[in-house]
Design an enzyme around this catalytic site. Sequence first.
Site, PDB file in Angstrom:
ATOM      1  N   HIS A 123       0.890  -1.120  -0.082  1.00 40.30           N
ATOM      2  CA  HIS A 123      -0.058  -0.061  -0.112  1.00 40.30           C
ATOM      3  C   HIS A 123       0.933   1.062  -0.082  1.00 40.30           C
ATOM      4  CE1 HIS A 123      -2.828   2.864   1.853  1.00 40.30           C
ATOM      5  NE2 HIS A 123      -4.029   1.878   1.475  1.00 40.30           N
TER       6      HIS A 123
ATOM      7  N   ASP B 212       2.977  -4.295   8.149  1.00 42.44           N
ATOM      8  CA  ASP B 212       1.590  -3.465   7.985  1.00 42.44           C
ATOM      9  C   ASP B 212       0.544  -4.607   8.057  1.00 42.44           C
ATOM     10  OD1 ASP B 212      -0.753  -2.458   7.004  1.00 42.44           O
ATOM     11  OD2 ASP B 212       0.417  -1.787   5.090  1.00 42.44           O
TER      12      ASP B 212
ATOM     13  N   GLN C 269      -4.570  -5.320   6.703  1.00 43.65           N
ATOM     14  CA  GLN C 269      -5.405  -6.334   6.151  1.00 43.65           C
ATOM     15  C   GLN C 269      -5.001  -7.846   6.771  1.00 43.65           C
ATOM     16  OE1 GLN C 269      -7.669  -5.516   4.334  1.00 43.65           O
ATOM     17  NE2 GLN C 269      -7.340  -3.406   3.879  1.00 43.65           N
TER      18      GLN C 269
ATOM     19  N   LYS D  48     -10.345  -0.755  10.446  1.00 40.81           N
ATOM     20  CA  LYS D  48     -10.578  -1.923   9.412  1.00 40.81           C
ATOM     21  C   LYS D  48     -10.684  -3.054  10.299  1.00 40.81           C
ATOM     22  CE  LYS D  48      -7.846   0.031   5.742  1.00 40.81           C
ATOM     23  NZ  LYS D  48      -6.789   0.044   4.716  1.00 40.81           N
TER      24      LYS D  48
HETATM   25  C1  LIG Z   1      -5.746   0.620   4.476  1.00 42.75           C
HETATM   26  C2  LIG Z   1      -4.442   0.138   4.558  1.00 42.75           C
HETATM   27  C3  LIG Z   1      -3.292   0.999   5.036  1.00 42.75           C
HETATM   28  C4  LIG Z   1      -3.672   2.479   5.634  1.00 42.75           C
HETATM   29  O1  LIG Z   1      -4.435   2.325   6.476  1.00 42.75           O
HETATM   30  P1  LIG Z   1      -5.054   3.809   7.145  1.00 42.75           P
HETATM   31  O2  LIG Z   1      -6.205   3.408   7.988  1.00 42.75           O
HETATM   32  O3  LIG Z   1      -5.466   4.518   5.858  1.00 42.75           O
HETATM   33  O4  LIG Z   1      -3.744   4.444   7.721  1.00 42.75           O
HETATM   34  C5  LIG Z   1      -2.010   0.585   4.971  1.00 42.75           C
HETATM   35  N1  LIG Z   1      -1.806  -0.636   4.503  1.00 42.75           N
HETATM   36  C6  LIG Z   1      -2.711  -1.507   4.044  1.00 42.75           C
HETATM   37  C7  LIG Z   1      -2.351  -2.724   3.636  1.00 42.75           C
HETATM   38  C8  LIG Z   1      -4.032  -1.041   4.194  1.00 42.75           C
HETATM   39  O5  LIG Z   1      -5.083  -1.864   3.422  1.00 42.75           O
END
Ligand SMILES: *Cc1c(COP(=O)(O)O)cnc(C)c1O
Length: 414
Positions: free
Chosen positions: A131, A208, A211, A234
């Site tokens: 991302h 990260d 997801q 999320k």
């Molecule tokens: C949504 C997402 C982000 C960013 O998350 P934010 O809530 O916008 O800070 C980073 N990495 C992945 C894989 C994402 O799906």
Amino acid sequence: MSAVSAHLAPLNVERLRRDFPILSQRVRHKPLVYLDNGATTQKPQSVIDALVNYYTTENANIHRGVHYLSQQATFAYERTRGRIRRFLNAADNSEIVFVRGTTEGINLVAQSYARPHLREGDEIIVSQMEHHSNIVPWQMVCAERGAQLRVIPVDDTGELILEEYEKLLNPRTRLVALAHASNVLGTINPVAHIAALAHQQGVPVLVDGAQGIPHLPVDVRALGCDFYVFSGHKLFGPTGVGVLYGRRELLDSMPPYQGGGSMIQKVSFEGTTYAELPNRFEAGTPHIAGAIGLEAAIDYLNEAGPERLAAYEAELLDYATGALSQVEGLRLFGTAREKVAVLSFSMEAAHPHDIGTVLDSEGIAIRAGHHCAQPLMQCYGVPAMARASLAFYNTREEIDALAAALCKVNEVFS
Ligand SMILES: *Cc1c(COP(=O)(O)O)cnc(C)c1O
């Protein structure tokens, strides 16, 4: 049925759905089919109630009042930190830092960990499927320090090419940063393996988890990562709050990210000393209500059973993959062996934005665009994709509705 799901009682999805008030809405005169969970998830009533209760009965600033409400709010906020520690199986509450979300967590590590460590010619490794949040913060510090970003490529199925990763690791590598699961391809990356190889070279690893954690039980010590970041919104919690997990030894060695209230021990014009972990990284008034809402989300997930939710989603992903592969002219991107329930695709008949518009008229919410992953789009030679991203409250009937609407796309544009 997998070994895991075999001994678990099946999920009562219809009952769970009733916990999410938004899901019973009608949109464009059709029942809402919400398949944009990769962008943000819906909230159970318990999360909404936690926010309302906090503002109704507990609202006060934390860490500074001697008065009753401030003590209540501080207690609730710190209790949440403990809940998150257990959810991640981290060793200590001081390793849990509240941030605004994944993006801020990564920027914090880029500025406070990477920046002081990078010298000219050093390298940071990311992957092709990241991302933008896990690319741009590294590019910014690399540009400033004369360092370089190196990229692990993906193969046709959407898996990382691990031999290439091993070749990229070298004595100039200062950090490896990669997604637990891809927001576009769904690929679950072999984080434990990648971390073990990095650690052999003394290189820390940031994951990260934006997801990963909504779909998979997460144990940061089993993964062996040094940093793990995710967003509350999320994970069925509020927007504006997220978590950075960092191994204590690393966090301890890092300078503050932002200066302000709450992150200090003593301030004078001769010099300021900083607070202990984790407060040192939480300058200013945090999103107290958000943290409390996130706690409610975690309680909800714990009660439903993260393993059971993951098993249900795996079945739903299989079903959806089968259903979409029946649609004429549809190309699915990302067919990794280990996947979370994300299906990105294109169609011969229509541009992703047109697909999204036709689906919207059927009450079906998907995402169309580059998904904040332009380098990955380039890799597949497309400017955009359509994406259906599932959660445990989605059903086979909703997948059937999606497949039927995609057939309609074919009719409309033929
Ligand atoms: C949504 C997402 C982000 C960013 O998350 P934010 O809530 O916008 O800070 C980073 N990495 C992945 C894989 C994402 O799906």
